[in-house]
Design a protein around this motif. Structure first.
Motif, PDB file in Angstrom:
ATOM      1  N   LYS A  23       6.287  77.467  54.361  1.00 13.65           N
ATOM      2  CA  LYS A  23       7.665  77.322  53.894  1.00 13.65           C
ATOM      3  C   LYS A  23       7.803  76.517  52.605  1.00 13.65           C
ATOM      4  CE  LYS A  23      10.753  78.674  57.153  1.00 13.65           C
ATOM      5  NZ  LYS A  23      11.887  79.483  56.847  1.00 13.65           N
ATOM      6  N   VAL A  54      10.819  77.139  49.909  1.00 18.17           N
ATOM      7  CA  VAL A  54      11.908  76.155  49.831  1.00 18.17           C
ATOM      8  C   VAL A  54      12.080  75.687  48.390  1.00 18.17           C
ATOM      9  CG1 VAL A  54      12.657  73.851  50.544  1.00 18.17           C
ATOM     10  CG2 VAL A  54      11.760  75.436  52.236  1.00 18.17           C
ATOM     11  N   ASN A  81      14.128  78.154  46.786  1.00 19.54           N
ATOM     12  CA  ASN A  81      15.499  78.005  47.299  1.00 19.54           C
ATOM     13  C   ASN A  81      16.225  76.841  46.631  1.00 19.54           C
ATOM     14  OD1 ASN A  81      14.869  80.101  49.027  1.00 19.54           O
ATOM     15  ND2 ASN A  81      14.562  78.782  50.801  1.00 19.54           N
ATOM     16  N   THR A 110      16.971  78.786  53.367  1.00 21.25           N
ATOM     17  CA  THR A 110      15.734  78.443  54.055  1.00 21.25           C
ATOM     18  C   THR A 110      15.697  79.098  55.436  1.00 21.25           C
ATOM     19  OG1 THR A 110      15.577  76.364  52.846  1.00 21.25           O
ATOM     20  CG2 THR A 110      14.292  76.535  54.857  1.00 21.25           C
ATOM     21  N   ASP A 120      14.976  82.718  55.016  1.00 24.38           N
ATOM     22  CA  ASP A 120      13.854  82.804  54.099  1.00 24.38           C
ATOM     23  C   ASP A 120      12.943  84.009  54.277  1.00 24.38           C
ATOM     24  OD1 ASP A 120      12.979  81.504  51.889  1.00 24.38           O
ATOM     25  OD2 ASP A 120      11.454  80.370  52.960  1.00 24.38           O
TER      26      ASP A 120
END
Length: 166
Positions: A41, A45, A48, A82, A85
């Motif tokens: 992630k 992120v 994002n 997120t 995602d």
């Protein structure tokens, strides 16, 4: 227990005590953040964060009643992106061992600093200085600092992938 007061008793100035506390807080938060998100992630992120910042930046300032709404919208977009995602991006750090943990920690550290820089850039200086020292504010928000914090994770990501692939 006031840890800033403890640092002051050790001979550090009040400003330096605030800086040390901010650094300890960011380091601890970066470690927890990196371990919670994990390698899959972390990169998405980061993307994002850039998208949420871009969206909030193009909304006319008169739309917001105050800076809190800008911060909440930024964090809201970040959280929603997120959560969703899997539909957007699938980029991750790869590897294992101690160098992998260092890459996860350092990338999460850069992301936390980027988010703090964005949040404090939306916050009026007088309010922000109630939370962080003027030195930390300068390093996060003033002059070229926001650009440095925006570019640093991208440059680091480029460096990591270049090193891994070669």
């Amino acid at each position: 227990m006031n840890i800033t007061l403890l640092f002051s008793n050790l001979g550090l100035s009040a400003s330096m005590s605030q800086n040390v506390m901010l650094l300890i807080f960011v380091a601890l938060l970066s470690f927890v953040y990196g371990m919670l998100l994990g390698k899959h992630k972390l990169m998405s992120v980061l993307i994002n964060i850039y998208v949420a910042f871009a969206v909030v930046s193009v909304i006319p300032a008169k739309t917001f009643a105050d800076y809190n709404q800008q911060i909440l919208l930024f964090l809201g977009i970040l959280v929603v992106m997120t959560i969703l995602d899997k539909r957007f991006f699938d980029i991750s750090l790869s590897g294992s061992g101690s160098s992998f943990l260092f890459r996860v920690f350092s990338m999460s550290f850069l992301e936390i600093i980027l988010v703090l820089s964005i949040i404090f850039s939306y916050t009026p200086a007088k309010v922000a200085l109630g939370y962080i020292s003027s030195d930390a504010y300068t390093y996060l928000v003033t002059g070229w600092a926001p650009l440095v914090w925006m570019v640093a994770p991208l440059a680091y990501m480029f460096f990591i992938y270049k090193k891994i692939n070669h």
